[in-house]
Scaffold this motif. Sequence first.
Motif, mmCIF file in Angstrom:
data_model
loop_
_atom_site.group_PDB
_atom_site.id
_atom_site.type_symbol
_atom_site.label_atom_id
_atom_site.label_comp_id
_atom_site.label_asym_id
_atom_site.label_seq_id
_atom_site.Cartn_x
_atom_site.Cartn_y
_atom_site.Cartn_z
ATOM 1 N N PRO A 94 44.405 39.145 56.736
ATOM 2 C CA PRO A 94 43.282 39.843 55.561
ATOM 3 C C PRO A 94 43.693 40.472 54.552
ATOM 4 C CG PRO A 94 42.469 39.834 57.927
ATOM 5 C CD PRO A 94 44.142 39.642 57.867
ATOM 6 N N SER A 95 44.568 41.284 54.775
ATOM 7 C CA SER A 95 44.963 42.411 53.814
ATOM 8 C C SER A 95 45.638 41.460 52.475
ATOM 9 C CB SER A 95 46.285 43.253 54.098
ATOM 10 O OG SER A 95 45.403 44.143 55.437
ATOM 11 N N LEU A 96 46.495 40.639 52.936
ATOM 12 C CA LEU A 96 47.236 39.872 51.893
ATOM 13 C C LEU A 96 46.222 38.933 51.125
ATOM 14 C CD1 LEU A 96 49.836 39.160 50.422
ATOM 15 C CD2 LEU A 96 50.175 37.302 52.239
ATOM 16 N N THR A 97 45.511 38.346 52.040
ATOM 17 C CA THR A 97 44.340 37.431 51.226
ATOM 18 C C THR A 97 43.428 38.535 50.295
ATOM 19 O OG1 THR A 97 44.368 36.129 53.357
ATOM 20 C CG2 THR A 97 42.515 35.908 51.735
ATOM 21 N N TRP A 98 42.952 39.709 50.623
ATOM 22 C CA TRP A 98 42.096 40.208 49.839
ATOM 23 C C TRP A 98 42.853 40.744 48.584
ATOM 24 C CZ3 TRP A 98 40.260 43.303 54.515
ATOM 25 C CH2 TRP A 98 39.029 42.600 55.227
ATOM 26 N N GLY A 99 44.318 41.075 48.644
ATOM 27 C CA GLY A 99 45.087 41.604 47.518
ATOM 28 C C GLY A 99 45.130 40.442 46.604
ATOM 29 N N CYS A 100 45.497 39.166 47.110
ATOM 30 C CA CYS A 100 45.500 38.091 46.139
ATOM 31 C C CYS A 100 44.329 37.622 45.417
ATOM 32 C CB CYS A 100 46.099 36.824 46.903
ATOM 33 S SG CYS A 100 47.837 37.047 47.484
ATOM 34 N N LEU A 101 43.160 37.708 46.173
ATOM 35 C CA LEU A 101 41.785 37.600 45.515
ATOM 36 C C LEU A 101 41.633 38.533 44.410
ATOM 37 C CD1 LEU A 101 39.577 36.952 48.709
ATOM 38 C CD2 LEU A 101 40.652 35.219 47.170
ATOM 39 N N VAL A 102 41.782 40.124 44.736
ATOM 40 C CA VAL A 102 41.583 40.731 43.644
ATOM 41 C C VAL A 102 42.422 40.410 42.182
ATOM 42 C CG1 VAL A 102 42.094 43.192 42.776
ATOM 43 C CG2 VAL A 102 40.935 42.613 45.193
ATOM 44 N N VAL A 103 43.656 39.945 42.492
ATOM 45 C CA VAL A 103 44.475 39.683 41.588
ATOM 46 C C VAL A 103 44.005 38.540 40.676
ATOM 47 C CG1 VAL A 103 46.875 39.036 40.892
ATOM 48 C CG2 VAL A 103 46.668 40.846 42.470
ATOM 49 N N THR A 104 43.741 37.433 41.534
ATOM 50 C CA THR A 104 43.160 36.352 40.905
ATOM 51 C C THR A 104 41.896 36.207 40.012
ATOM 52 O OG1 THR A 104 42.372 35.553 42.861
ATOM 53 C CG2 THR A 104 44.664 34.807 42.132
ATOM 54 N N GLU A 105 41.029 37.276 40.851
ATOM 55 C CA GLU A 105 39.752 37.545 40.089
ATOM 56 C C GLU A 105 39.874 38.483 38.637
ATOM 57 O OE1 GLU A 105 36.673 36.267 40.679
ATOM 58 O OE2 GLU A 105 37.921 34.965 42.270
ATOM 59 N N LEU A 106 40.728 39.358 38.778
ATOM 60 C CA LEU A 106 40.967 40.078 37.444
ATOM 61 C C LEU A 106 41.558 38.981 36.467
ATOM 62 C CD1 LEU A 106 42.515 43.347 39.012
ATOM 63 C CD2 LEU A 106 40.294 43.018 38.082
ATOM 64 N N LEU A 107 42.557 38.343 36.830
ATOM 65 C CA LEU A 107 42.759 37.493 35.761
ATOM 66 C C LEU A 107 41.920 36.646 35.109
ATOM 67 C CD1 LEU A 107 46.327 36.347 37.343
ATOM 68 C CD2 LEU A 107 45.957 37.816 35.446
ATOM 69 N N VAL A 108 40.992 36.042 35.972
ATOM 70 C CA VAL A 108 39.823 35.130 35.599
ATOM 71 C C VAL A 108 39.060 35.942 34.681
ATOM 72 C CG1 VAL A 108 37.854 34.019 36.460
ATOM 73 C CG2 VAL A 108 39.846 33.636 37.481
ATOM 74 N N VAL A 109 38.402 37.224 35.079
ATOM 75 C CA VAL A 109 37.819 37.978 34.268
ATOM 76 C C VAL A 109 38.312 38.215 32.978
ATOM 77 C CG1 VAL A 109 36.747 40.350 34.015
ATOM 78 C CG2 VAL A 109 36.600 39.248 36.307
ATOM 79 N N VAL A 110 39.642 38.535 32.706
ATOM 80 C CA VAL A 110 40.392 38.799 31.526
ATOM 81 C C VAL A 110 40.312 37.511 30.792
ATOM 82 C CG1 VAL A 110 42.661 39.227 30.439
ATOM 83 C CG2 VAL A 110 41.863 40.593 32.411
ATOM 84 N N VAL A 111 40.472 36.327 31.274
ATOM 85 C CA VAL A 111 40.308 35.022 30.557
ATOM 86 C C VAL A 111 39.219 34.721 30.150
ATOM 87 C CG1 VAL A 111 40.883 32.651 30.823
ATOM 88 C CG2 VAL A 111 42.469 34.294 31.756
ATOM 89 N N LEU A 112 37.993 35.255 30.829
ATOM 90 C CA LEU A 112 36.855 34.805 30.361
ATOM 91 C C LEU A 112 36.324 35.827 29.293
ATOM 92 C CD1 LEU A 112 34.948 34.102 33.866
ATOM 93 C CD2 LEU A 112 35.462 32.460 32.263
ATOM 94 N N GLY A 113 36.615 36.994 29.480
ATOM 95 C CA GLY A 113 36.293 37.930 28.417
ATOM 96 C C GLY A 113 36.901 37.486 26.943
#
Length: 210
Positions: A94-113
């Motif tokens: 779970p810890s590794l999964t949540w960390g990778c989710l945060v990284v990918t979602e931040l990248l997605v938000v930056v690209v969308l912005g």
Amino acid sequence: MQRERRRDPYPWTREIPVGVALAAGFAIVAGLQLGRSLANLVAGVGWTWPDPDAGKFSSPIGTAFWTSLSGVVTGDSSAGLAQQEVSNGRLAGPSLTWGCLVVTELLVVVVLGWLAIFILQRWGPGRMRGMATSAEAERMLGVARLRKVAGIVRPDLHGKHANPAPTTSVDGLAGRVQRTPGEAAEEPGPQLGRRLSPWLVAGRGTKEKR
């Protein structure tokens, strides 16, 4: 710009905002699945993806792409995967999964912005109309363009037939002598009384003696 003044623009309705919202939502959902796949890849299991054959229909996405979202958000890296992929090895925690989710979602938000800013500046209501972009201005007025057309702008300096320093030639009985502009400037100017009638020159000399 003149064409827009001559016609009535079609009013914007809800189709465009709804389409933008759906595209942004799908990008966020895809970021969750990418984050889970990245977590399993870091854990050493390999690249995993929801089973496209799960559910009532088979497609590149499949129903498992949507039904496994709740499990992925809670940290379950095996949600929606095929049984063969789950049994291949130990999946990410779970810890590794949540960390990778945060990284990918931040990248997605930056690209969308970035896409939103680019679209608003290029096609938004507050865009600059009738103005060239920086790339277009550089292509037409940049240093490379000026060097390319230097022979046209200043043919006397950069043209194919640009002349060197001009010289003054004096043809004499002994032959032709080339003189530089400096030497030509040292020659005495026209003498007073040159090309006058003899009687005027004689009369002028008599007055000067008195």
